[in-house]
Design an enzyme around this catalytic site. Structure first.
Site, PDB file in Angstrom:
ATOM      1  N   GLY B 211       0.807  -1.220   0.000  1.00 58.95           N
ATOM      2  CA  GLY B 211       0.000   0.000   0.000  1.00 58.95           C
ATOM      3  C   GLY B 211       0.838   1.266   0.000  1.00 58.95           C
ATOM      4  CG  LEU B 237      -2.525  -2.230  -4.062  1.00 57.33           C
ATOM      5  CD1 LEU B 237      -2.278  -1.641  -5.438  1.00 57.33           C
ATOM      6  CD2 LEU B 237      -3.077  -1.173  -3.113  1.00 57.33           C
ATOM      7  CG  ASP B 238       1.239  -3.090  -3.441  1.00 58.27           C
ATOM      8  OD1 ASP B 238       1.564  -2.812  -4.608  1.00 58.27           O
ATOM      9  OD2 ASP B 238       1.008  -2.234  -2.581  1.00 58.27           O
ATOM     10  CB  ALA B 239      -1.446  -9.440  -3.458  1.00 49.16           C
TER      11      ALA B 239
END
Lengths: 294, 294, 294, 294
Positions: B211, B237-239
């Site tokens: 994040g 997100l960001d995964a």
């Protein structure tokens, strides 16, 4: 091409690099000198080398309320403090941007890395001059709007060509030189003009694999880690004071070609780290070693 | 601006990425298939994930004496080998340069790092297109002679603007997208058009500090090491699947500002490493993880 | 003192290390040989050194359903495969635990690290013998219930004392020797009895600072990173094939004493890593370099 | 078992850890206070956190010529210096060896690493007590001649058993506790008795993978680097002030089992580093973060 960013509203500061025999009271005297004269300290780091009995210090303070005019600081400090303790010192001002000349050959990675930081506004410097022994990188210099001079040397004309280089450095008011994979050995005479002001990148973990073709030598020896070393240039090849080093793991899988590829990333980061520390006036040289302040 | 270097005399190769349930004989069958048809293998790496019972392989061979015409290789391999073992595979050719689009915002360090490798001739790719939500980096695109399109989004127009972006990607025949500190979240719909073909750099050691504002979070938590992570973008997100990570030591001395400075070097190196591996067709994705061949 | 843990239910395996000129079909032939004879492959890694035209491979398979009796595997492989391709190979069995002798002097950190892994059940080995030129570490050997022999050498009696050592190694049926900061140079004659079976740890990043007092030399030179190197011992001092290396950052703050302290952690980890790889039969030596399989 | 080495001839020193709002003159005042009273400073490090406006300092000086008797130093410093600047401080003496208790479960690697440094004479500490919830490591404690107490807890008896532990810590005059892979959560009540005096090792790169089974979680997430984190224990699980972290690269090749193996080396080195810094009185805690002096 100017920086795409600008720094504004930063207070000007003075930076003092100090070096002397360790004695009681130096630290207290220096900090009192600044405190009494309303110099707000924004950075202080010091170290005592107990093996050699030496004291080192870097202190930075804001100039705006400082009681002593900037042109007199050196004189006052010399008279009031330095003489008493036998201190050697260098005084710098943050609003004086050091002017850098780049020496390059054919490889572009270190040049690009330096220019990207320059254009990106990361560094307080001016880069008005690039000198090379090849035409290869002229187009890049042109894109960035930096003067590019071709100066080719052979054994016969080396002294003359170096004089041309020194003239250019003088003409462009250059403070320090960065050899961004320049691949040429500078003469002692040239080097003596810029003591601790020529930064080189060597593509090995010095003192291992000094000299030519270090990646070939590393591959031949079968090391499991390769490195890069930035250092100030002295009369002895690849033997000057080391500023920064970094390494990367390799294995039997890596060919010389892949060492060269992996090494490029090391070289540019390690060279730029050294330049950054130099620009920050965070390097102090003694006994062919460096103190690099955090 | 074209590359300042050229590669010549390189033999064209085919690259096969393979992935299936592990069974006896796959490796022997694949290598025999290539050997019998006079495909000189210049790279072979394989791995069995015994926990999941899966077999992975990357093999690359020279095309010049290979008995099967390149346009028929996929069909032959499917029929003769893949069906027998239930293999999923991707076939690439080294002379087909993937076309990259760059998405940027205001920060230049990752953009510069990618362009310097491109111009330096380190990568087999074409970069015809840069898209940004800010004008800041347009001058840099101009210097490198790359088309730059400003596409600004807000909550209301996001779907429309993303359609403009997709149209541009289509128009420029883009194979994959690199988010070089783009700082905008792409919609699931957009991402679904380029599965495992959008590479992002996140400025933390994921999964820590996913994040916004990871350097602030890292400083707040008091970690002693910071990192950067490149990954394929997925709907979460960001995964997405992690491609590369690197770290650097910090200490209590580091301010958020110095984390940002140190992080820049990590970010650009880690992003470029991921792009390089993608260009080399050395990444295979399964179960939201990557196999990254050496 | 026996291991505090026991491994049970592990299937016995055979391990083949292969090395030859690269030719088409080796990989397929070897894997087919194992597949046809019902050898379930649980590990396979191979590499081609294209610069030298050499092929390397390590393959491990389960013995329980393998059609060829273990005592005949070597003969069959030689006849059916090795001759055809000019393969040099070594065959090992996982249930044959290599027997290690430790040579130590006064420093305990590497000795402790090795014994802690041994007692902790991390390694498949037996350690029946410790030889030292000092009494210092005898109490530790006693605590761990390992025979300790004091063998002191001087220039005059070196050959005789080394013969005593060789006799002990023979008596204890030692397979390989680990010099855990032994601080003595072994004669060529001694070394020739255990080719690629004596592992040393040198407390520098070789080839930098070979020989005596590397931490003093590193401090003197002002390097910013120190290292440790494990290698097989050869007739040339500190010049044998490197197995593992690791490094740690230092700075001007570090005294020789703190280098020694930081180096201890490097030394023990790097030495134990080399021993682990040796025990796993994952090291292959050629041209004074190592292939260390993952 | 006593240390196999002894330190002799070391001068006793006093150590002052300081922490306060940053104001002009603190550094000068403290160093003057020591200089005037003939305290020969052998270590001084200080730092200003400009974001929070805080000043930190660690200073160490020789006691032998110091004018103020050691039992009065705290009082004098409080009266003459600390009040003036609002300084919080802790005073330690180098000849007072902190007494450590070890809490262990079944894994031996951290225990061995700590004991090897203790026996090797690397640390100025006493370790009279080991507490465990399993019998597994009792033989090791016995070999090293350290008292071993089995205290098993379940949900019902936890409070009572922790009281037994606290009684033992009191009985053995324990200064600080090291959880060497203890694998049990201590109650807030227990922790509150030893604020910033219980050191834990968590087998992940915190804040990633807090809680149970971090290696499984890391493998599942597909990270390319794993880590270990030592920290002071607070009421919040795995959220206390971080002292030290280290990492190691992994790849798709690594199984959970190999992560566990590689992680062991990280864990023991990172835990011992934290213990060393604690013993050196080089750690200062504020805002759930640490200052760890060099």
């Amino acid at each position: 091409m100017q920086s795409i960013h600008t720094n504004t509203g930063v207070t000007n500061t003075a930076i003092l690099l100090i070096y002397c025999q360790d004695k009681q009271g130096i630290l207290a005297s220096v900090t009192e000198f600044l405190n009494e004269n309303h110099g707000n300290i924004i950075y202080l780091d010091q170290h005592v080398d107990h093996e050699e009995g030496l004291f080192y210090m870097r202190v930075e303070w804001e100039l705006d309320k400082f009681a002593i005019p900037r042109e007199k600081i050196s004189d006052y400090f010399e008279t009031l403090i330095a003489r008493k303790f036998g201190i050697k010192f260098a005084l710098h001002f943050s609003d004086k941007k050091p002017r850098m000349a780049l020496f390059v050959s054919k490889m572009s990675h270190c040049l690009f890395d330096i220019l990207s930081r320059y254009i990106g506004g990361d560094w307080e410097t001016e880069i008005p001059l690039i000198i090379s022994n090849h035409e290869t990188l002229r187009p890049i210099a042109a894109r960035f709007g930096i003067d590019f001079h071709l100066i080719q040397k052979n054994e016969k004309n080396k002294a003359d060509q170096e004089q041309l280089e020194l003239d250019l450095l003088n003409e462009y008011a250059i403070d320090f030189v960065v050899l961004a994979r320049y691949m040429q050995v500078l003469s002692d005479q040239f080097v003596s003009n810029y003591p601790n002001r020529i930064i080189n990148i060597h593509h090995s973990f010095l003192p291992a694999f000094a000299g030519a073709k270090p990646y070939h030598a590393a591959h031949q020896r079968g090391v499991k880690i390769i490195g890069a070393t930035s250092h100030y240039v002295t009369a002895d090849l690849d033997a000057g004071p080391i500023i920064a080093q970094d390494v990367v793991r390799i294995s039997h899988i890596d060919s010389v070609e892949s060492l060269v590829r992996k090494g490029r990333d090391l070289e540019k980061i390690v060279l730029s780290e050294a330049v950054y520390k130099h620009l920050q006036r965070k390097i102090l040289v003694y006994n062919n070693r460096t103190v690099v302040f955090n």
